[in-house]
Design a protein around this motif. Structure first.
Motif, PDB file in Angstrom:
ATOM      1  N   TYR A 102      21.698  18.384 -13.538  1.00 12.27           N
ATOM      2  CA  TYR A 102      21.590  16.977 -13.920  1.00 12.27           C
ATOM      3  C   TYR A 102      22.860  16.189 -13.620  1.00 12.27           C
ATOM      4  O   TYR A 102      22.790  14.998 -13.303  1.00 12.27           O
ATOM      5  N   ILE A 141      20.525  17.041 -23.516  1.00 17.16           N
ATOM      6  CA  ILE A 141      20.006  18.251 -22.869  1.00 17.16           C
ATOM      7  C   ILE A 141      21.021  19.381 -22.980  1.00 17.16           C
ATOM      8  O   ILE A 141      20.687  20.520 -23.333  1.00 17.16           O
ATOM      9  N   PHE A 177      18.858  23.177 -13.521  1.00 10.32           N
ATOM     10  CA  PHE A 177      17.402  23.145 -13.550  1.00 10.32           C
ATOM     11  C   PHE A 177      16.801  24.544 -13.661  1.00 10.32           C
ATOM     12  O   PHE A 177      15.792  24.745 -14.342  1.00 10.32           O
ATOM     13  N   LEU A 237      15.050   9.970 -21.063  1.00 15.55           N
ATOM     14  CA  LEU A 237      14.814  10.074 -19.622  1.00 15.55           C
ATOM     15  C   LEU A 237      13.754   9.071 -19.168  1.00 15.55           C
ATOM     16  O   LEU A 237      13.824   8.544 -18.047  1.00 15.55           O
ATOM     17  N   SER A 272      11.960  16.965 -14.436  1.00 19.61           N
ATOM     18  CA  SER A 272      12.192  17.282 -15.847  1.00 19.61           C
ATOM     19  C   SER A 272      10.903  17.578 -16.592  1.00 19.61           C
ATOM     20  O   SER A 272      10.915  17.589 -17.831  1.00 19.61           O
ATOM     21  N   LEU A 284      10.724  19.781 -19.648  1.00 15.73           N
ATOM     22  CA  LEU A 284      11.201  19.159 -20.877  1.00 15.73           C
ATOM     23  C   LEU A 284      10.101  18.309 -21.517  1.00 15.73           C
ATOM     24  O   LEU A 284       9.904  18.334 -22.730  1.00 15.73           O
TER      25      LEU A 284
END
Length: 646
Positions: A133, A185, A194, A222, A269, A272
């Motif tokens: 990220y 995160i 990731f 996000l 993402s 998530l």
């Protein structure tokens, strides 16, 4: 090969930035074509190796930050998602570079323009190939800076400067969400890589199952970043104004770079978001509302490029919408790729229309009759419009109809899991890991009908654009329609538009199995399955009826709501009135005048001497030299002292 594909745009930008004057306009075009063309060829090789053969390549280049337990590095991740994005970015950018060498012929700053385009492409590639990220955020911020430089490329135009400032300021709101999301995160999972996300979920699940779920907060943060970068409802206001830049910039921003970054972040993402049911619920709502809102505003726009800009906003709504549907985020990626081809075709065709006459007019009401002057451009614009409508067997059909089918029949993880959570289901069931999730939710049906109505509106304003621009009686000055004044379309433009036209027709059919795999098409009622196509056909019919059959009635038909939609639902006015102006006044009077130029100057290093002078002057004024005043002061303090002592 994996590194050179990213370095080629940077090398091109570096050479044009520092040696552009020496290379010249023609040399800059040749160098850009070679570098970007080579980049595209290498991307095709990567597509075969990664996408066709279903491989994953992870390259760690060097350690970047190492502080106690925090460790991150510069690395490259080539998987299906990143290579698909690379294919779109490199191919569209190459075509835009070639198109720009013709479009910007009369501009004295072509090397600088091509330098900005290449830098834009390089930073977008950094974003999509990042393996963590923190590195992704470099590309995220970089594309924002490049969009500012490109929108304000014509620095002498006041509106272009205003639009560039607005774009970068509005995007800062979304960037704050991304920064906070990245911090949370790391705090929650313990890494920003990731590849380690799934491991982090397991560790976190063992410790925090009984506590509040931070994944909902991460998902919302996000999503705020996506709303800003991908112009979703609320932070969309910068996108139409960005049309003040050159047309190749609009094509690159809308088709392959800036606005696709937010959708890419959400797809990357998605592990998530799977753990955040409420966030998926909000995603579905924002996507559906954005698709509907932008389509309604596109109905009444008269600027040729702004109609296409609002169609981009609407199509981005479809991409965001499908991410909230269980197991369908790859379909959002498929629509992103398809959209890149027909949207680039529309924008570059619009640029050819604008440059077809010497007036460079963008108002459709001052055009008309161009079908006889530039029939090739008319054909390209018509094919691009049919593709964005999702008419059968064109590229847009294979993704747009699939999105609406999956939306109607699929289980919306956000709604169903959120309701399960309120009903007291176990955490594993809330995450969708075990047990059924129940019947399709009402939210999915709501999103389907809103998206279907947006498809009707898309067909309506697309045909309106083609009809007013090309078919109606000419409304432009007579001298601009004389054949000697019509600019012949350059061969480079013909080649670029032809390639994009091929993609707008065949890409969806050729790549659907590769990008979405053997996805199980939902079983839906026949009427539901054909509803998007019927909505498109109905939109075409209504547009032709109102603007062709009843030419004078068409504008009057929407007159009662024309001002509301023409003002884009008054979002700009509302945001300025409730947010922008109060914050500006607070910043100017509260912090600048009161603190910076007030207390800090008075008590700070620069104001200490002035303050001492004022204090000493006040004390000196007390020494008047009059005996009676001294006696009065002495007597007064004596009385006060005795009163207190007693």
């Amino acid at each position: 090969m994996y590194l050179i594909v990213i370095l080629l745009p940077f090398i091109n930008a570096f050479l044009l930035g520092f040696c552009g004057r020496l290379i010249g306009t023609i040399g800059s075009g040749v160098l850009s074509t070679i570098c970007m063309g080579s980049c595209t060829l290498i991307t095709f090789l990567l597509t075969y190796e990664i996408l066709i053969n279903d491989a994953v390549v992870h390259i760690e280049i060097y350690k970047w930050v190492e502080s106690e337990i925090f460790l991150t590095h510069i690395g490259l991740l080539y998987d299906t998602l990143s290579v698909t994005m690379l294919l779109v970015i490199s191919s569209i950018s190459t075509l835009v570079h070639i198109y720009s060498t013709s479009y910007m012929t009369n501009d004295p700053h072509v090397p600088r323009f091509l330098c900005y385009l290449s830098l834009f492409t390089f930073l977008m590639m950094v974003l999509v190939t990042s393996d963590n990220y923190l590195q992704l955020f470099i590309g995220w911020e970089g594309v924002g800076v490049c969009s500012y430089l490109l929108v304000a490329f014509w620095t002498t135009r006041i509106q272009a400067n205003k639009a560039a400032i607005k774009a970068i300021v509005v995007n800062r709101v979304g960037d704050v969400g991304v920064i906070l999301g990245i911090v949370l995160i790391y705090k929650t999972i313990g890494t920003l890589d990731f590849s380690a996300l799934e491991v982090g979920f397991v560790v976190r699940g063992r410790i925090f199952d009984s506590g509040p779920d931070p994944f909902v907060t991460i998902g919302i943060l996000l999503l705020i970043g996506c709303i800003g970068k991908s112009a979703q409802l609320g932070l969309h206001t910068w996108l139409p104004d960005a049309m003040e830049g050159p047309t190749p910039v609009s094509a690159l921003i809308h088709a392959a770079t800036m606005v696709t970054a937010g959708v890419f972040l959400m797809i990357r993402s998605f592990p998530l978001f799977e753990k955040a049911p409420l966030a998926l619920l909000i995603i579905t709502i924002f996507g559906a509302l954005t698709a509907f809102f932008a389509a309604t505003v596109g109905l009444v726009q008269n600027d040729l490029k702004k109609v296409i800009a609002y169609s981009t906003c609407s199509q981005l709504g479809y991409m965001v919408l499908i991410i909230g549907i269980e197991g369908s985020h790859n379909v959002g990626l498929f629509h992103l790729v398809n959209h890149a081809f027909f949207k680039a075709l529309l924008f570059l065709s619009a640029g050819a229309v604008v440059h077809s006459t010497n007036t460079d007019e963008q108002d459709m009401r001052k055009m008309g009759g161009l079908i006889h002057s530039i029939p090739f451009t008319y054909t390209m614009m018509l094919i691009g419009s049919f593709s964005i409508m999702g008419l059968p067997y064109l590229t847009g059909f294979y993704s747009k109809d699939l999105i609406l089918e999956l939306t109607y029949s699929g289980r919306n993880m956000g709604i169903s899991n959120f309701l399960n959570e309120q009903a007291g289901c176990r955490p594993q069931e809330r995450m969708g890991l075990t047990g059924p999730t129940g019947p399709p939710s009402r939210g999915s049906a709501f999103a389907f009908w809103l998206g279907t109505f947006a498809a009707f509106l898309t067909a309506f304003y697309s045909i309106r654009l083609v009809y007013i621009t090309f078919i109606i009686s000419p409304n432009s000055p007579k001298e601009s329609l004389i054949s000697s004044h019509i600019n012949i379309v350059d061969k480079r433009v013909l080649t670029v538009l032809s390639l994009l036209c091929f993609g707008a027709i065949f890409f969806g059919f050729l790549f659907q199995d590769i990008l979405i795999g053997d996805i199980e098409h939902p079983i839906v009622p026949p009427l539901i399955k054909v509803s998007p196509t019927l909505a498109g056909v109905f939109g075409i019919s209504m547009s032709l009826l109102l603007y062709w059959g009843f030419d004078s009635i068409g504008p009057l038909f929407i007159l009662p709501i024309y001002s509301f939609l023409g003002g884009a639902w008054q979002f700009n006015h509302t945001i300025n009135k409730l947010i922008a102006i109060p914050f500006f006044n607070f910043g100017h009077w509260g912090t600048y005048k009161t603190l910076d130029r007030g207390w800090l100057e008075l008590f700070g290093p620069q104001g200490a001497g002035s303050l001492g002078t004022r204090v000493s002057q006040a004390i000196s004024n007390l020494q008047s030299g009059v005996i009676s005043r001294y006696a009065l002061v002495l007597l007064s303090f004596t009385i006060i002292f005795l009163s207190l002592w007693g």
